[in-house]
Design a protein around this motif. Structure first.
Motif, PDB file in Angstrom:
ATOM      1  N   GLY A 149      -9.559 -99.302 -36.755  1.00 22.54           N
ATOM      2  CA  GLY A 149      -9.543 -99.001 -35.569  1.00 22.54           C
ATOM      3  C   GLY A 149     -10.021-100.266 -34.647  1.00 22.54           C
ATOM      4  N   TYR A 150     -11.692-100.359 -34.588  1.00 24.82           N
ATOM      5  CA  TYR A 150     -11.963-100.862 -34.086  1.00 24.82           C
ATOM      6  C   TYR A 150     -11.991-101.882 -33.855  1.00 24.82           C
ATOM      7  CZ  TYR A 150     -14.441 -96.085 -34.659  1.00 24.82           C
ATOM      8  OH  TYR A 150     -14.602 -94.769 -34.776  1.00 24.82           O
ATOM      9  N   HIS A 151     -13.111-102.727 -32.907  1.00 21.79           N
ATOM     10  CA  HIS A 151     -13.398-104.217 -32.787  1.00 21.79           C
ATOM     11  C   HIS A 151     -14.568-104.420 -33.083  1.00 21.79           C
ATOM     12  CE1 HIS A 151      -9.653-104.426 -30.306  1.00 21.79           C
ATOM     13  NE2 HIS A 151     -10.232-103.278 -29.982  1.00 21.79           N
ATOM     14  N   LEU A 152     -14.546-105.518 -33.259  1.00 19.77           N
ATOM     15  CA  LEU A 152     -16.344-106.111 -34.689  1.00 19.77           C
ATOM     16  C   LEU A 152     -16.343-107.000 -33.899  1.00 19.77           C
ATOM     17  CD1 LEU A 152     -14.762-105.069 -38.087  1.00 19.77           C
ATOM     18  CD2 LEU A 152     -16.234-103.762 -36.723  1.00 19.77           C
ATOM     19  N   ILE A 153     -18.077-107.243 -34.143  1.00 18.43           N
ATOM     20  CA  ILE A 153     -18.811-107.934 -33.456  1.00 18.43           C
ATOM     21  C   ILE A 153     -19.969-108.472 -35.164  1.00 18.43           C
ATOM     22  CG2 ILE A 153     -20.656-109.679 -32.241  1.00 18.43           C
ATOM     23  CD1 ILE A 153     -18.976-107.757 -29.967  1.00 18.43           C
ATOM     24  N   PHE A 154     -20.024-109.260 -35.278  1.00 18.40           N
ATOM     25  CA  PHE A 154     -20.684-109.049 -36.167  1.00 18.40           C
ATOM     26  C   PHE A 154     -22.084-110.177 -36.272  1.00 18.40           C
ATOM     27  CE2 PHE A 154     -16.883-108.858 -38.350  1.00 18.40           C
ATOM     28  CZ  PHE A 154     -16.479-108.014 -39.546  1.00 18.40           C
ATOM     29  N   ALA A 155     -23.212-110.142 -36.075  1.00 18.12           N
ATOM     30  CA  ALA A 155     -24.557-110.183 -35.830  1.00 18.12           C
ATOM     31  C   ALA A 155     -25.329-111.639 -36.582  1.00 18.12           C
ATOM     32  CB  ALA A 155     -25.754-109.290 -35.102  1.00 18.12           C
ATOM     33  N   ILE A 156     -24.385-112.151 -37.095  1.00 21.63           N
ATOM     34  CA  ILE A 156     -24.560-113.341 -38.588  1.00 21.63           C
ATOM     35  C   ILE A 156     -25.778-112.952 -38.979  1.00 21.63           C
ATOM     36  CG2 ILE A 156     -24.150-115.163 -37.557  1.00 21.63           C
ATOM     37  CD1 ILE A 156     -22.019-113.267 -40.582  1.00 21.63           C
ATOM     38  N   ASP A 157     -26.700-113.233 -38.274  1.00 22.95           N
ATOM     39  CA  ASP A 157     -27.941-113.645 -38.160  1.00 22.95           C
ATOM     40  C   ASP A 157     -29.348-112.465 -38.230  1.00 22.95           C
ATOM     41  OD1 ASP A 157     -28.205-113.666 -35.841  1.00 22.95           O
ATOM     42  OD2 ASP A 157     -29.866-115.170 -35.283  1.00 22.95           O
ATOM     43  N   ALA A 158     -28.609-111.370 -38.290  1.00 25.73           N
ATOM     44  CA  ALA A 158     -29.006-110.319 -38.874  1.00 25.73           C
ATOM     45  C   ALA A 158     -28.059-109.552 -39.647  1.00 25.73           C
ATOM     46  CB  ALA A 158     -29.497-109.287 -37.262  1.00 25.73           C
ATOM     47  N   MET A 159     -27.987-110.195 -39.979  1.00 26.35           N
ATOM     48  CA  MET A 159     -27.927-109.581 -42.158  1.00 26.35           C
ATOM     49  C   MET A 159     -27.940-110.974 -42.634  1.00 26.35           C
ATOM     50  SD  MET A 159     -23.468-109.670 -41.701  1.00 26.35           S
ATOM     51  CE  MET A 159     -23.192-108.989 -39.905  1.00 26.35           C
ATOM     52  N   THR A 160     -27.734-110.630 -43.945  1.00 28.30           N
ATOM     53  CA  THR A 160     -28.459-111.485 -45.342  1.00 28.30           C
ATOM     54  C   THR A 160     -27.591-110.889 -46.286  1.00 28.30           C
ATOM     55  OG1 THR A 160     -29.599-113.039 -46.232  1.00 28.30           O
ATOM     56  CG2 THR A 160     -30.717-110.580 -46.510  1.00 28.30           C
ATOM     57  N   GLY A 161     -27.590-112.060 -47.722  1.00 24.73           N
ATOM     58  CA  GLY A 161     -26.814-111.340 -48.588  1.00 24.73           C
ATOM     59  C   GLY A 161     -28.088-110.872 -49.653  1.00 24.73           C
ATOM     60  N   PHE A 162     -27.587-110.949 -51.129  1.00 25.74           N
ATOM     61  CA  PHE A 162     -27.949-111.137 -52.134  1.00 25.74           C
ATOM     62  C   PHE A 162     -28.069-112.597 -52.863  1.00 25.74           C
ATOM     63  CE2 PHE A 162     -27.157-106.222 -52.728  1.00 25.74           C
ATOM     64  CZ  PHE A 162     -28.216-106.469 -52.479  1.00 25.74           C
ATOM     65  N   THR A 163     -26.795-113.295 -52.349  1.00 27.15           N
ATOM     66  CA  THR A 163     -26.746-114.400 -52.388  1.00 27.15           C
ATOM     67  C   THR A 163     -26.452-115.209 -51.434  1.00 27.15           C
ATOM     68  OG1 THR A 163     -24.744-114.564 -53.611  1.00 27.15           O
ATOM     69  CG2 THR A 163     -27.014-114.317 -55.167  1.00 27.15           C
ATOM     70  N   GLN A 164     -26.552-117.063 -50.997  1.00 29.08           N
ATOM     71  CA  GLN A 164     -25.954-117.331 -50.123  1.00 29.08           C
ATOM     72  C   GLN A 164     -24.422-117.729 -50.145  1.00 29.08           C
ATOM     73  OE1 GLN A 164     -28.719-120.519 -49.055  1.00 29.08           O
ATOM     74  NE2 GLN A 164     -27.291-121.550 -47.399  1.00 29.08           N
ATOM     75  N   ALA A 165     -24.280-117.966 -51.176  1.00 31.87           N
ATOM     76  CA  ALA A 165     -23.150-117.976 -51.743  1.00 31.87           C
ATOM     77  C   ALA A 165     -22.069-116.086 -50.936  1.00 31.87           C
ATOM     78  CB  ALA A 165     -22.330-117.870 -53.359  1.00 31.87           C
ATOM     79  N   GLU A 166     -22.429-115.261 -51.449  1.00 29.00           N
ATOM     80  CA  GLU A 166     -22.009-114.136 -51.116  1.00 29.00           C
ATOM     81  C   GLU A 166     -21.787-113.835 -49.834  1.00 29.00           C
ATOM     82  OE1 GLU A 166     -24.287-109.518 -50.142  1.00 29.00           O
ATOM     83  OE2 GLU A 166     -24.702-110.741 -52.033  1.00 29.00           O
ATOM     84  N   HIS A 167     -23.291-114.407 -48.884  1.00 29.32           N
ATOM     85  CA  HIS A 167     -23.188-114.181 -47.591  1.00 29.32           C
ATOM     86  C   HIS A 167     -21.796-115.137 -46.745  1.00 29.32           C
ATOM     87  CE1 HIS A 167     -24.823-114.032 -43.106  1.00 29.32           C
ATOM     88  NE2 HIS A 167     -25.101-115.485 -43.110  1.00 29.32           N
ATOM     89  N   GLU A 168     -22.124-116.801 -47.181  1.00 23.54           N
ATOM     90  CA  GLU A 168     -21.016-117.688 -46.702  1.00 23.54           C
ATOM     91  C   GLU A 168     -19.969-117.182 -46.970  1.00 23.54           C
ATOM     92  OE1 GLU A 168     -22.404-121.321 -48.471  1.00 23.54           O
ATOM     93  OE2 GLU A 168     -23.962-121.174 -47.311  1.00 23.54           O
ATOM     94  N   HIS A 169     -19.567-116.444 -47.946  1.00 29.02           N
ATOM     95  CA  HIS A 169     -17.928-116.567 -48.532  1.00 29.02           C
ATOM     96  C   HIS A 169     -17.951-115.162 -47.528  1.00 29.02           C
ATOM     97  CE1 HIS A 169     -14.214-115.004 -50.788  1.00 29.02           C
ATOM     98  NE2 HIS A 169     -14.765-113.567 -50.364  1.00 29.02           N
ATOM     99  N   VAL A 170     -18.079-113.575 -47.086  1.00 27.26           N
ATOM    100  CA  VAL A 170     -17.491-113.395 -45.370  1.00 27.26           C
ATOM    101  C   VAL A 170     -17.753-113.661 -44.681  1.00 27.26           C
ATOM    102  CG1 VAL A 170     -17.978-110.944 -47.177  1.00 27.26           C
ATOM    103  CG2 VAL A 170     -19.912-111.922 -45.839  1.00 27.26           C
ATOM    104  N   ARG A 171     -18.506-114.168 -44.197  1.00 30.43           N
ATOM    105  CA  ARG A 171     -19.107-115.413 -43.502  1.00 30.43           C
ATOM    106  C   ARG A 171     -17.761-116.805 -43.084  1.00 30.43           C
ATOM    107  NH1 ARG A 171     -23.349-119.221 -43.239  1.00 30.43           N
ATOM    108  NH2 ARG A 171     -20.882-120.393 -44.061  1.00 30.43           N
ATOM    109  N   ASP A 172     -16.931-116.991 -43.829  1.00 26.28           N
ATOM    110  CA  ASP A 172     -16.444-117.883 -43.395  1.00 26.28           C
ATOM    111  C   ASP A 172     -15.090-117.183 -43.915  1.00 26.28           C
ATOM    112  OD1 ASP A 172     -18.573-119.660 -43.336  1.00 26.28           O
ATOM    113  OD2 ASP A 172     -18.582-120.181 -45.261  1.00 26.28           O
ATOM    114  N   VAL A 173     -15.243-116.445 -44.847  1.00 24.48           N
ATOM    115  CA  VAL A 173     -13.538-115.748 -45.337  1.00 24.48           C
ATOM    116  C   VAL A 173     -13.396-114.362 -44.696  1.00 24.48           C
ATOM    117  CG1 VAL A 173     -11.742-114.977 -47.168  1.00 24.48           C
ATOM    118  CG2 VAL A 173     -13.420-117.971 -47.434  1.00 24.48           C
ATOM    119  N   ILE A 174     -14.132-113.667 -44.896  1.00 23.98           N
ATOM    120  CA  ILE A 174     -13.271-112.017 -44.244  1.00 23.98           C
ATOM    121  C   ILE A 174     -14.020-111.600 -43.311  1.00 23.98           C
ATOM    122  CG2 ILE A 174     -13.905-109.737 -45.635  1.00 23.98           C
ATOM    123  CD1 ILE A 174     -12.654-111.210 -47.121  1.00 23.98           C
TER     124      ILE A 174
END
Length: 193
Positions: A149-174
């Motif tokens: 039940g928490y509200h979330l804010i993603f500091a999107i450029d303070a995180m990264t993935g093992f691949t660009q596709a991984e990062h883009e998937h969670v950024r764009d879809v999840i």
């Protein structure tokens, strides 16, 4: 008609949760380097501490690895190549005595830890998330937080993935389905910096 912009969050109700910025971090990430993620996360930690806000530092730690999940897999997991002090924080975070340390044994920061308890005791309802990796530790923690039940804010450029596709998937879809996405600069500007 001059409408004031609603604040992104209330400092008295918000925690910063930094995921897995520890010495075992490698150098193969995308779209942001480990150095960029560490620098942005350190800025956020400094800001939150200066506001007297709650900072939780989450890391994987184990003495003998017998307390870690050992799922049966079709392919072997990647080698860990752990170095001496692998579970210690990167020095750039400048760990403070006011930080709350969470030691986890799996991807997410909630299961088997006191994170939810500490947040609720402090009446916190919003989390700013950052760290490595976007699609593993950050994503799993985000989904757990959402289910709590928490509200979330993603500091999107303070995180990264093992691949660009991984990062883009969670950024764009999840992430858009469970919270709000902001850059480190947008969060800093929110505080007047």
């Amino acid at each position: 008609m001059n409408q004031e912009k609603a604040p992104l969050f209330d400092w008295n109700k918000t925690a910063l949760v930094i995921i897995d910025l520890q010495k075992w971090i490698g150098n193969r990430y995308a779209p942001y380097s480990a150095e960029t993620v560490i620098a942005h996360s350190a800025k956020l930690a400094k800001l939150f501490r200066s506001k007297g806000a709650f900072v939780a530092l989450v890391h994987v730690s184990s003495k003998d690895f017998k307390d870690m999940p050992a799922p049966k897999l079709d392919t072997p997991p990647p080698a860990l190549n752990l170095i001496e002090g692998w579970d210690e924080w990167v020095p750039e975070l400048e760990v403070s005595e006011t930080d709350h340390i969470i030691s986890k044994k799996q991807w997410g920061a909630f299961h088997g830890t006191d994170l939810d308890l500490q947040l609720r005791r402090r009446n916190l309802d919003t989390l700013v998330l950052c760290g490595i990796a976007s699609g593993i530790g950050v994503d799993t923690t985000a989904r757990e937080a959402y289910q709590h039940g928490y509200h979330l804010i993603f500091a999107i450029d303070a995180m990264t993935g093992f691949t660009q596709a991984e990062h883009e998937h969670v950024r764009d879809v999840i992430f858009p389905r469970i919270g709000r996405i902001r850059t480190t600069q947008e969060i800093l500007e929110e505080s007047g910096l």
